[in-house]
Scaffold this motif. Sequence first.
Motif, PDB file in Angstrom:
ATOM      1  N   THR A 124      29.846 -22.700  84.716  1.00 17.86           N
ATOM      2  CA  THR A 124      28.878 -23.753  84.398  1.00 17.86           C
ATOM      3  C   THR A 124      27.797 -23.830  85.472  1.00 17.86           C
ATOM      4  O   THR A 124      26.609 -23.911  85.171  1.00 17.86           O
ATOM      5  CB  THR A 124      29.586 -25.119  84.257  1.00 17.86           C
ATOM      6  OG1 THR A 124      30.551 -25.018  83.207  1.00 17.86           O
ATOM      7  CG2 THR A 124      28.607 -26.218  83.936  1.00 17.86           C
ATOM      8  N   ASP A 140      25.156 -21.428  85.170  1.00 14.87           N
ATOM      9  CA  ASP A 140      24.422 -21.578  83.912  1.00 14.87           C
ATOM     10  C   ASP A 140      24.896 -20.583  82.853  1.00 14.87           C
ATOM     11  O   ASP A 140      24.110 -20.100  82.047  1.00 14.87           O
ATOM     12  CB  ASP A 140      22.907 -21.467  84.141  1.00 14.87           C
ATOM     13  CG  ASP A 140      22.109 -22.141  83.028  1.00 14.87           C
ATOM     14  OD1 ASP A 140      22.633 -23.084  82.406  1.00 14.87           O
ATOM     15  OD2 ASP A 140      20.974 -21.703  82.774  1.00 14.87           O
ATOM     16  N   ARG A 141      26.182 -20.305  82.888  1.00 15.26           N
ATOM     17  CA  ARG A 141      26.812 -19.434  81.890  1.00 15.26           C
ATOM     18  C   ARG A 141      27.681 -20.320  80.998  1.00 15.26           C
ATOM     19  O   ARG A 141      28.890 -20.161  80.909  1.00 15.26           O
ATOM     20  CB  ARG A 141      27.602 -18.334  82.586  1.00 15.26           C
ATOM     21  CG  ARG A 141      26.683 -17.388  83.359  1.00 15.26           C
ATOM     22  CD  ARG A 141      27.383 -16.476  84.328  1.00 15.26           C
ATOM     23  NE  ARG A 141      28.381 -15.594  83.736  1.00 15.26           N
ATOM     24  CZ  ARG A 141      29.032 -14.652  84.429  1.00 15.26           C
ATOM     25  NH1 ARG A 141      28.742 -14.448  85.712  1.00 15.26           N
ATOM     26  NH2 ARG A 141      29.930 -13.903  83.849  1.00 15.26           N
ATOM     27  N   THR A 142      27.005 -21.251  80.341  1.00 14.26           N
ATOM     28  CA  THR A 142      27.666 -22.333  79.619  1.00 14.26           C
ATOM     29  C   THR A 142      28.556 -21.848  78.481  1.00 14.26           C
ATOM     30  O   THR A 142      29.661 -22.367  78.299  1.00 14.26           O
ATOM     31  CB  THR A 142      26.608 -23.316  79.080  1.00 14.26           C
ATOM     32  OG1 THR A 142      25.727 -23.657  80.146  1.00 14.26           O
ATOM     33  CG2 THR A 142      27.240 -24.582  78.562  1.00 14.26           C
ATOM     34  N   ASP A 143      28.084 -20.894  77.703  1.00 13.29           N
ATOM     35  CA  ASP A 143      28.903 -20.405  76.588  1.00 13.29           C
ATOM     36  C   ASP A 143      30.214 -19.807  77.086  1.00 13.29           C
ATOM     37  O   ASP A 143      31.282 -20.079  76.525  1.00 13.29           O
ATOM     38  CB  ASP A 143      28.132 -19.368  75.759  1.00 13.29           C
ATOM     39  CG  ASP A 143      26.984 -19.983  74.982  1.00 13.29           C
ATOM     40  OD1 ASP A 143      26.997 -21.219  74.753  1.00 13.29           O
ATOM     41  OD2 ASP A 143      26.061 -19.234  74.601  1.00 13.29           O
ATOM     42  N   GLU A 144      30.141 -19.010  78.151  1.00 14.99           N
ATOM     43  CA  GLU A 144      31.353 -18.440  78.736  1.00 14.99           C
ATOM     44  C   GLU A 144      32.255 -19.542  79.285  1.00 14.99           C
ATOM     45  O   GLU A 144      33.475 -19.489  79.128  1.00 14.99           O
ATOM     46  CB  GLU A 144      31.011 -17.474  79.862  1.00 14.99           C
ATOM     47  CG  GLU A 144      30.350 -16.196  79.422  1.00 14.99           C
ATOM     48  CD  GLU A 144      29.914 -15.367  80.610  1.00 14.99           C
ATOM     49  OE1 GLU A 144      30.769 -14.676  81.211  1.00 14.99           O
ATOM     50  OE2 GLU A 144      28.714 -15.436  80.956  1.00 14.99           O
ATOM     51  N   ALA A 145      31.651 -20.528  79.938  1.00 13.29           N
ATOM     52  CA  ALA A 145      32.422 -21.640  80.496  1.00 13.29           C
ATOM     53  C   ALA A 145      33.173 -22.383  79.401  1.00 13.29           C
ATOM     54  O   ALA A 145      34.352 -22.706  79.571  1.00 13.29           O
ATOM     55  CB  ALA A 145      31.500 -22.595  81.252  1.00 13.29           C
ATOM     56  N   ASN A 146      32.509 -22.645  78.288  1.00 15.43           N
ATOM     57  CA  ASN A 146      33.167 -23.342  77.178  1.00 15.43           C
ATOM     58  C   ASN A 146      34.348 -22.541  76.651  1.00 15.43           C
ATOM     59  O   ASN A 146      35.406 -23.113  76.355  1.00 15.43           O
ATOM     60  CB  ASN A 146      32.161 -23.625  76.056  1.00 15.43           C
ATOM     61  CG  ASN A 146      31.177 -24.707  76.429  1.00 15.43           C
ATOM     62  OD1 ASN A 146      31.461 -25.545  77.279  1.00 15.43           O
ATOM     63  ND2 ASN A 146      30.012 -24.666  75.820  1.00 15.43           N
TER      64      ASN A 146
END
Length: 90
Positions: free
Chosen positions: A74, A77-83
């Motif tokens: 997160t 800024d790698r939000t999709d991976e974090a989710n």
Amino acid sequence: MALFASQQGRADDTLEPLLALLEKYPSSGEAHYLIAANYAELGLLDRAVTHFQRTVELNPKLDIATIQYGLLLTALDRTDEANTVLDLIV
């Protein structure tokens, strides 16, 4: 020794013994986790991501590592991976 150095806030001093531990036990999720945390503390975030990812692969029940991995992604800024990563513990 690594634990003492870590408690003293000397993450750079902990890497050598942890890397030696990892060499001896390459499938240790816990060793990868400790190395990832140290790399993150040192600002070596790409290396931290690599070891957090390996931690989750080897020990998916180590929730604290999964959470820290998701938080690091997160912050990068790698939000999709974090989710995706954080969904593993839900």
